[in-house]
Design an enzyme around this catalytic site. Sequence first.
Site, PDB file in Angstrom:
ATOM      1  NE  ARG A 182      24.534  33.456  46.251  1.00 23.63           N
ATOM      2  CZ  ARG A 182      24.131  32.941  45.115  1.00 23.63           C
ATOM      3  NH1 ARG A 182      23.075  32.158  45.082  1.00 23.63           N
ATOM      4  NH2 ARG A 182      24.786  33.176  43.990  1.00 23.63           N
ATOM      5  CG  ASP A 215      32.017  41.718  41.057  1.00 19.95           C
ATOM      6  OD1 ASP A 215      32.689  41.127  41.922  1.00 19.95           O
ATOM      7  OD2 ASP A 215      31.095  41.167  40.423  1.00 19.95           O
TER       8      ASP A 215
END
Length: 412
Positions: A22, A150
């Site tokens: 982020r 993932d």
Amino acid sequence: WIANSLDFNKSYDASVFETTIRVVGGLLSAYDLSGDKVFLEKARDIADRLLPAWNTRTGIPYNVINLAHGNPHNPSWTGGESILADSGTEQLELIALSQRTGDPKYRQKAEKVIVELNKTFPADGLLPIYISPDRGTPSYSTITFGAMGDSFYEYLLKVWIQGNKTSAVKPYSRDMWETSMKGLLSLVRRSTPSSFTYICEKNGDSLIDKMDELACFAPGMIALGSSGYGPGDSEKFLSLAEELAWTCYNFYQSTPTKLAGENYFFRDGQDMSVGTSWNILRPETVESLFYLWRLTGNKTYKEWGWNIFQAFEKNSRIESGYVGLKDVNTGDKDNMMQSFFLAETLKYLYLLFSPTTVISLDEWVFNTEAHPLKIVTQHDGEISGRSDGQHRPNIRLRGRKGGRFIDDIRIH
């Protein structure tokens, strides 16, 4: 504000993974898009605060660190183990930081993780979600393309793209990814009666007929990687991507609000049913629709994206922004707008309806938080785990020729 007020010297226990994707990723993307070095300087500042997390016996990082005082460690609920996605999803950002600054230390840390995991990489390319930072080996735990697994697989592909698909990066990116895709195929099942294609989870030798919405990044990833195969396999994997995208779209269409739950279970004769029924504005399905639209030109994916956007507008829009739903069956709202809704969900929806020249996939690669990074050719001898890495990289910006959990809500 970035130059004068953004201060990372805070006594705050930060997720190494979330802060990398982020904050470091966002700042590097802003630098690549603007050329303003203040973003690069801030990216370096925060990355230097994260870097001690990689000082383990194997180089596989601890997943939490205090931004002011260091003290890297793993959450107590993992039993001291590191999480696969949290530990194997920093390469794009740290490689990019080394390329932009000329300092190889960031890339060395990230690439050593993959070199270490490659030493005992299984034949099916599927790793459990817990990895020992001391031994470098996986612990007995779930194998999944959903939460905590993932983006590890996503970055094996994207590092190859980021390096402009050169032979220098292929053994520790594309080759490992293709091995993992063989493993993914072993997890693919189809529901009855409607034949929805889905990706199982695996525990030991047992398959679990469950798929997270988080795993809906996979259709986009598979489509993005399909062109690197020969003609036969390329068509097979693109077809699989399209089948999985149809399933993910139906995660949305199958509920009264037309918004997807957090995960779904598949039972014989019953197709799919919502498991955990909240929706926190996740981006993965629209991310895949964006890739499939860009790569196939099929306008159906834009129609599906528009329908999902309309469902967000109807159910999640409030005067001050957007909120998630406590339950996709009842439409009861929560009171939080996750930052990834702006960074990812709305960005991918915007790009779905933008000209394909806007952030061209020939020139940019998206990190797992949807921050675009410029593709930079990586040459032989630049893989840190295989060389001394003491030279400054030869950087040429050019077009190529060709997770997760959130901080606020953890399920364990």
